[in-house]
Design an enzyme around this catalytic site. Structure first.
Site, PDB file in Angstrom:
ATOM      1  N   GLU A   1      76.929  33.128  15.019  1.00  0.00           N
ATOM      2  CA  GLU A   1      77.212  33.646  16.366  1.00  0.00           C
ATOM      3  C   GLU A   1      77.569  35.126  16.308  1.00  0.00           C
ATOM      4  OE1 GLU A   1      76.315  31.823  18.831  1.00  0.00           O
ATOM      5  OE2 GLU A   1      76.121  29.997  17.636  1.00  0.00           O
TER       6      GLU A   1
ATOM      7  N   GLU B   1      67.520  34.835  17.691  1.00  0.00           N
ATOM      8  CA  GLU B   1      67.731  33.891  16.593  1.00  0.00           C
ATOM      9  C   GLU B   1      67.445  34.567  15.243  1.00  0.00           C
ATOM     10  OE1 GLU B   1      69.526  30.351  16.109  1.00  0.00           O
ATOM     11  OE2 GLU B   1      69.136  31.447  17.962  1.00  0.00           O
TER      12      GLU B   1
HETATM   13 ZN    ZN Z   1      71.651  30.878  17.507  1.00  0.00          ZN
END
Ligand code: ZN
Length: 515
Positions: A273, A302
């Protein structure tokens, strides 16, 4: 003088007149995002229905504003103007796109769908708890129905429905491109995984579980987030059932984690995160709070979180300067465990049933299953009833494991209950983007040396320079190409995995491969 004239004429331009509307739209969106964060972290249990009304009203106001006559008219006028900067062009592009997507769905259908989704996540939660797919199936059918209808409204000439859905999350990656990508992963990683599991190498990881007091885990999480570059002056770390990142603008980016018995669960989700957050905190000041003021795409996001989590965070060199601290924090558990053993444990390959708990090697195979099934649901009219069996068959084929019930199978993810079809591929794409970036960066940077010296910031700055600062100004394929000099090339990802796990599991012929 000339400059003055230019500025004067710009003041009355359609683009300038558009700005107050976009400002209001941004404020409505930001307020809604703050509620989303609050719902997952601090909001009391009974807040649900009442807060949903506030959020519904905010979303409706946003939609009304963005699809209204004023914004539409001004955007049309912008077409006739010229002399725009790259930023202005990108904002106009995004505004038009947003307007098109919001206005081609009849408002009453959109509202009905929103209500369905609010209800469906509740039904899904209960069905998962009861391990009862039948209880969720009729709702899922309705959701798919809506999704297909909406995609039909949004489709450009000749565009296929699943391509429309994919386009929401990752521009430039249609089925044509993804078929190629996933075919490569399937051909290379499925047999490689068999080699790894057949090898039967035992890696000990029992010490990661057990007595890790939450208070200490929390302190560690904060220190690690800061260590990889999360700026606590511009962000906070909280707790939630499922870790996530929320960003209001580049001065307020919030992450969450959870503290479990297995300490590496929180450890790596915090680094993950923080990777998302470092991206958002790194967006240029002149872009934040505009329509291009956030990460480029789901996949690019991502890529950054996985870069931090896996490529940096699971590297042995990363732990060299900080592992002794972990040992001091948890002497009972880690005091006698060497750094090498710790790093081997957090890289252990274990084909399992749950995507969010998957190791780096098997992760994209979980995504492959979902991609194939989504394609069948949307493009080949696969019946929802057949999902659980097909799901199980594919898991058995690719990962060698078979779910015993729907909770650990087809009901495990919330995405379909939320109507997010086309989202999953971006998880695998992100990993592949990250590997391509790493291969490029390693030509000029000695990662091992920097990490050993405790300087992950040098690596972070390169990512900021090539990716983060641009926000959504450019799409993911362009960013990747501008940075690495090459279009998307998934072979880097396959080679990265084979080299890393070939070494870890002593598999011949993998150590020396290079893309
Ligand atoms: Zn993620």
């Amino acid at each position: 003088m000339k400059q003055e004239q230019k500025e004067n004429s710009r003041k009355n331009s359609a683009y300038e007149q558009l700005q107050p509307y976009l400002e209001r739209a941004m404020a409505l969106q930001t307020a809604n995002i703050l509620f989303e964060w609050d719902n997952e972290t601090l909001a009391p249990r009974q807040a649900g229905a009442c807060t949903a009304r506030v959020q519904g009203a905010l979303a409706a106001a946003y939609q009304e504003l963005m699809t209204g006559e004023e914004v539409r008219g001004l955007l049309e006028k912008c077409e006739k103007e010229s002399g725009f900067t790259e930023k202005e062009l990108a904002i106009i592009r995004e505004a038009k796109e947003e307007q098109r997507e919001l206005s081609c769905i009849p408002p009453e259908e959109y509202r009905a769908f929103q209500e369905l989704v609010a209800e469906s996540t509740r039904i899904w939660t209960q069905a998962r708890k009861d391990q009862d797919f039948e209880a969720f199936a009729p709702t899922l059918e309705k959701i798919i129905d809506y999704q297909k209808r909406f995609a039909g409204y949004q489709a450009r000439e000749g565009q296929r429905l699943y391509d429309v859905m994919l386009d929401h999350y990752e521009k430039g990656f249609s089925m044509e491109k993804l078929d190629e990508f996933f075919a490569l992963l399937k051909a290379e990683l499925v047999p490689f995984l068999h080699q790894v599991t057949d090898k039967g190498t035992e890696i000990r990881d029992d010490f990661l579980e057990g007595d890790y007091p939450q208070e200490k885990q929390r302190r560690l999480a904060e220190e690690l987030a800061e260590y990889v570059g999360f700026d606590f002056e511009k962000g906070v770390l909280a707790e939630s059932a499922h870790p996530f990142t929320t960003n209001l603008h580049n001065r307020d980016v919030r992450i969450t984690t959870h503290y479990k018995d297995r300490m590496d669960s929180s450890l790596f989700s915090v680094i993950h995160e923080a990777g998302h957050a470092v991206y958002e905190q790194g967006v240029a000041d002149e872009l934040t709070q505009t329509l291009v003021g956030q990460g480029a795409s789901m996949g690019m996001h991502e890529s950054q979180s996985r870069f931090f989590e896996n490529i940096i965070g699971r590297d042995e060199a990363f732990w060299e300067p900080i592992y002794p601290k972990l040992q001091r924090m948890f002497p009972e558990k880690l005091g006698k465990i060497s750094r090498e053993d710790f790093v081997r444990a957090v890289n252990k390959v274990q084909p399992g049933l749950i995507r969010t708990e998957a190791d780096e090697l098997t992760y994209s195979l979980h995504v492959l299953v979902r991609y194939e099934l989504e394609k069948m649901l949307i493009e080949e009219n696969l019946s929802v009833k057949e999902l659980p069996k097909l799901w199980a068959d594919k898991y058995e084929e690719y990962l060698g494991v078979r779910p015993r019930n729907a909770a650990e199978g087809v009901l495990q993810d919330i995405h379909w209950a939320q109507g997010s079809f086309g989202y999953f591929p971006s998880y695998a794409l992100g990993s592949a983007f990250a590997a391509q970036m790493a291969a490029f960066m390693k030509q000029s940077l000695d990662f091992g040396e920097l990490l050993r010296k405790g300087e992950p910031g040098v690596i972070r700055e390169v990512l900021r320079r090539h990716i983060h600062q641009y926000g959504k100004l450019r799409d993911s394929r362009r960013l990747l190409k501008d940075m690495t000099g090459e279009d998307f090339k998934p072979q880097y990802y396959v080679d990265y995995l084979k080299e890393k796990y070939g070494k870890l599991y002593h598999i011949e012929g993998c150590e020396q491969r290079n893309a």
